[in-house]
Design a protein around this motif. Structure first.
Motif, short mmCIF file in Angstrom:
data_model
loop_
_atom_site.label_atom_id
_atom_site.label_comp_id
_atom_site.label_asym_id
_atom_site.label_seq_id
_atom_site.Cartn_x
_atom_site.Cartn_y
_atom_site.Cartn_z
N PRO A 196 0.76 -1.22 0.14
CA PRO A 196 -0.09 0.02 -0.06
C PRO A 196 0.95 1.35 0.10
N LEU A 197 0.48 2.50 -0.65
CA LEU A 197 1.10 3.47 -0.61
C LEU A 197 0.79 4.43 0.34
N GLU A 198 1.82 4.85 0.97
CA GLU A 198 1.62 5.34 2.54
C GLU A 198 2.49 6.84 2.41
N GLY A 199 2.01 7.82 2.90
CA GLY A 199 2.68 9.13 2.96
C GLY A 199 2.54 10.04 1.67
N TRP A 200 1.87 9.97 0.81
CA TRP A 200 1.94 10.80 -0.10
C TRP A 200 1.16 11.89 -0.02
#
Length: 83
Positions: free
Chosen positions: A79-83
């Motif tokens: 999962p993409l985190e911190g965008w």
């Protein structure tokens, strides 16, 4: 009118001749065989119904556990985190 058929003449001669003797217990054997055939057909029909019920139950259990109507989770990428 058509001329008499050769096969028809043969059949007529066969029917006019002496008839073979029929065994005395022929009807009993025929009835017994008919009952046996009916029992086999009934057993086969019951077996097929049983197999159908087992297949429906197995499919229902599989569908309840696997839940094929839900979208599969995307475990391919993190999962993409911190965008």
């Amino acid at each position: 009118m058509s001329p008499p058929d050769r096969k028809e003449d043969e059949v007529r001669r066969m029917l006019e001749g002496p008839h073979p003797a029929v065994p005395a217990d022929l009807a009993g054997h025929a009835a017994e065989r008919g009952h046996r055939i009916l029992r086999r057909h009934r057993a086969a029909r019951r077996l097929l119904w049983l197999l159908l019920v087992v297949a429906v139950v197995a499919f229902s259990v599989w569908a309840a556990l696997a839940e094929p109507w839900l979208e599969p989770s995307s475990d391919i990428a993190p999962p993409l985190e911190g965008w």
